[in-house]
Motif scaffolding. Sequence first.
Motif, PDB file in Angstrom:
ATOM      1  N   UNK A  35      88.459  82.012  34.022  1.00 37.33           N
ATOM      2  CA  UNK A  35      89.732  81.319  33.825  1.00 37.33           C
ATOM      3  C   UNK A  35      90.002  80.360  34.973  1.00 37.33           C
ATOM      4  N   UNK A  36      90.479  79.173  34.619  1.00 38.36           N
ATOM      5  CA  UNK A  36      90.885  78.194  35.628  1.00 38.36           C
ATOM      6  C   UNK A  36      92.381  77.966  35.486  1.00 38.36           C
ATOM      7  N   UNK A  37      93.102  78.172  36.575  1.00 39.53           N
ATOM      8  CA  UNK A  37      94.541  77.992  36.580  1.00 39.53           C
ATOM      9  C   UNK A  37      94.911  76.879  37.556  1.00 39.53           C
ATOM     10  N   UNK A  38      95.924  76.109  37.193  1.00 35.40           N
ATOM     11  CA  UNK A  38      96.372  75.041  38.072  1.00 35.40           C
ATOM     12  C   UNK A  38      97.542  74.312  37.457  1.00 35.40           C
ATOM     13  N   UNK A  39      98.283  73.557  38.243  1.00 32.19           N
ATOM     14  CA  UNK A  39      99.452  72.833  37.739  1.00 32.19           C
ATOM     15  C   UNK A  39      99.049  71.691  36.813  1.00 32.19           C
ATOM     16  N   UNK A  40     100.022  71.180  36.065  1.00 32.82           N
ATOM     17  CA  UNK A  40      99.779  70.021  35.210  1.00 32.82           C
ATOM     18  C   UNK A  40      99.312  68.847  36.066  1.00 32.82           C
ATOM     19  N   UNK A  41      98.349  68.101  35.551  1.00 28.50           N
ATOM     20  CA  UNK A  41      97.830  66.959  36.284  1.00 28.50           C
ATOM     21  C   UNK A  41      96.712  67.283  37.255  1.00 28.50           C
ATOM     22  N   UNK A  42      96.290  68.557  37.287  1.00 27.60           N
ATOM     23  CA  UNK A  42      95.239  68.952  38.231  1.00 27.60           C
ATOM     24  C   UNK A  42      93.840  68.714  37.681  1.00 27.60           C
ATOM     25  N   UNK A  43      93.736  68.253  36.437  1.00 30.35           N
ATOM     26  CA  UNK A  43      92.434  67.908  35.879  1.00 30.35           C
ATOM     27  C   UNK A  43      91.800  68.966  34.997  1.00 30.35           C
ATOM     28  N   UNK A  44      92.552  70.003  34.633  1.00 33.66           N
ATOM     29  CA  UNK A  44      91.977  71.101  33.849  1.00 33.66           C
ATOM     30  C   UNK A  44      91.447  70.620  32.493  1.00 33.66           C
ATOM     31  N   UNK A  45      92.276  69.880  31.746  1.00 32.96           N
ATOM     32  CA  UNK A  45      91.847  69.401  30.431  1.00 32.96           C
ATOM     33  C   UNK A  45      90.720  68.380  30.550  1.00 32.96           C
ATOM     34  N   UNK A  46      90.753  67.567  31.607  1.00 40.52           N
ATOM     35  CA  UNK A  46      89.670  66.597  31.830  1.00 40.52           C
ATOM     36  C   UNK A  46      88.353  67.321  32.099  1.00 40.52           C
ATOM     37  N   UNK A  47      88.428  68.450  32.778  1.00 38.59           N
ATOM     38  CA  UNK A  47      87.228  69.255  33.014  1.00 38.59           C
ATOM     39  C   UNK A  47      86.617  69.711  31.695  1.00 38.59           C
ATOM     40  N   UNK A  48      87.456  70.215  30.789  1.00 39.81           N
ATOM     41  CA  UNK A  48      86.951  70.652  29.486  1.00 39.81           C
ATOM     42  C   UNK A  48      86.375  69.473  28.711  1.00 39.81           C
ATOM     43  N   UNK A  49      87.039  68.321  28.789  1.00 47.44           N
ATOM     44  CA  UNK A  49      86.521  67.129  28.102  1.00 47.44           C
ATOM     45  C   UNK A  49      85.152  66.737  28.637  1.00 47.44           C
ATOM     46  N   UNK A  50      84.961  66.864  29.943  1.00 44.43           N
ATOM     47  CA  UNK A  50      83.669  66.529  30.540  1.00 44.43           C
ATOM     48  C   UNK A  50      82.570  67.454  30.017  1.00 44.43           C
ATOM     49  N   UNK A  51      82.868  68.737  29.948  1.00 39.53           N
ATOM     50  CA  UNK A  51      81.875  69.704  29.477  1.00 39.53           C
ATOM     51  C   UNK A  51      81.540  69.467  28.009  1.00 39.53           C
ATOM     52  N   UNK A  52      82.566  69.124  27.216  1.00 40.96           N
ATOM     53  CA  UNK A  52      82.365  68.903  25.785  1.00 40.96           C
ATOM     54  C   UNK A  52      81.783  67.524  25.471  1.00 40.96           C
ATOM     55  N   UNK A  53      81.685  66.668  26.485  1.00 42.03           N
ATOM     56  CA  UNK A  53      81.163  65.329  26.255  1.00 42.03           C
ATOM     57  C   UNK A  53      82.203  64.356  25.757  1.00 42.03           C
ATOM     58  N   UNK A  54      83.479  64.643  26.025  1.00 45.04           N
ATOM     59  CA  UNK A  54      84.576  63.827  25.513  1.00 45.04           C
ATOM     60  C   UNK A  54      85.357  63.109  26.622  1.00 45.04           C
ATOM     61  N   UNK A  55      84.836  63.084  27.832  1.00 42.76           N
ATOM     62  CA  UNK A  55      85.568  62.455  28.934  1.00 42.76           C
ATOM     63  C   UNK A  55      85.607  60.942  28.739  1.00 42.76           C
ATOM     64  N   UNK A  56      86.789  60.367  28.912  1.00 43.61           N
ATOM     65  CA  UNK A  56      86.982  58.934  28.679  1.00 43.61           C
ATOM     66  C   UNK A  56      87.610  58.274  29.905  1.00 43.61           C
ATOM     67  N   UNK A  57      87.512  56.949  29.968  1.00 44.68           N
ATOM     68  CA  UNK A  57      88.159  56.173  31.024  1.00 44.68           C
ATOM     69  C   UNK A  57      89.662  56.470  31.051  1.00 44.68           C
ATOM     70  N   UNK A  58      90.264  56.516  32.222  1.00 41.50           N
ATOM     71  CA  UNK A  58      89.743  56.118  33.536  1.00 41.50           C
ATOM     72  C   UNK A  58      89.053  57.250  34.304  1.00 41.50           C
ATOM     73  N   UNK A  59      88.709  58.339  33.598  1.00 43.59           N
ATOM     74  CA  UNK A  59      88.110  59.470  34.291  1.00 43.59           C
ATOM     75  C   UNK A  59      86.590  59.353  34.317  1.00 43.59           C
ATOM     76  N   UNK A  60      86.004  59.916  35.348  1.00 43.30           N
ATOM     77  CA  UNK A  60      84.550  59.983  35.439  1.00 43.30           C
ATOM     78  C   UNK A  60      84.169  61.312  36.078  1.00 43.30           C
ATOM     79  N   UNK A  61      82.904  61.668  35.969  1.00 46.12           N
ATOM     80  CA  UNK A  61      82.441  62.936  36.512  1.00 46.12           C
ATOM     81  C   UNK A  61      81.206  62.727  37.366  1.00 46.12           C
ATOM     82  N   UNK A  62      81.006  63.646  38.306  1.00 41.66           N
ATOM     83  CA  UNK A  62      79.759  63.747  39.046  1.00 41.66           C
ATOM     84  C   UNK A  62      79.338  65.208  38.995  1.00 41.66           C
TER      85      UNK A  62
END
Length: 216
Positions: A35-62
């Motif tokens: 489980x990953x816990x954190x406040x809104x805006x901390x990037x939790x949903x963006x992390x899931x999008x990156x894993x699922x292959x759904x990350x979009x601009x303006x976000x990027x991953x390394x």
Amino acid sequence: MTLKLDNLAIYNKNSAGKRPLLEVNVEIKAGEVVSIMGPSGSGKSSLLNAIAGQLREPFKQTGCIYLNTALIDDLPPYKRKIGVLYQDPLLFEHMNVGENIAFAMVQNKQIAASQRQTRIAAMLESVGLADMATRPVHSLSGGQQARVALLRTLAASPSAVLLDEPFSKLDINTRGQMRKWVFEQLLKRQLPTLMVTHDKQDAIAAGGRIIELPPC
């Protein structure tokens, strides 16, 4: 099967500076829910999008994402074998219950067309929804829709599962029941699972490691 996030970092290109929204380095074992816990805006949903292959601009991953030992960073979403369960069931309103589950089975080449209806009936019976295959999804309760949503996710035979605040819109009684049932299903299928949540009780009920993100 394992899901490994090797120094995975998420950045917002529009933010000042080069500090990532979050960085995660974790290996999730078969049947484990991290489980990953954190406040809104901390990037939790963006992390899931990156894993699922759904990350979009303006976000990027390394960093790197591995499913077992296979690097999946460059694979399109439909080839990653990652199932996602959201806080909203997101069922197709123009399809009945059985058709929603069958839609995922069409993507799963391991299930022959002749076996789908039998498999759907067995899945629905296993979660107390026997004889509901022809019901319109809008006629189901919130808890029933949540169960159908998970069945649809599992019907595609994912190799790992992502949970995005999956219980947040359920009432207290239904929430406790769904937590128990969802985690039992994931353990039974030995699926490595990553869950993001605001609710500490969700994380405790998952029974796995808890990663708490710092404030932005």
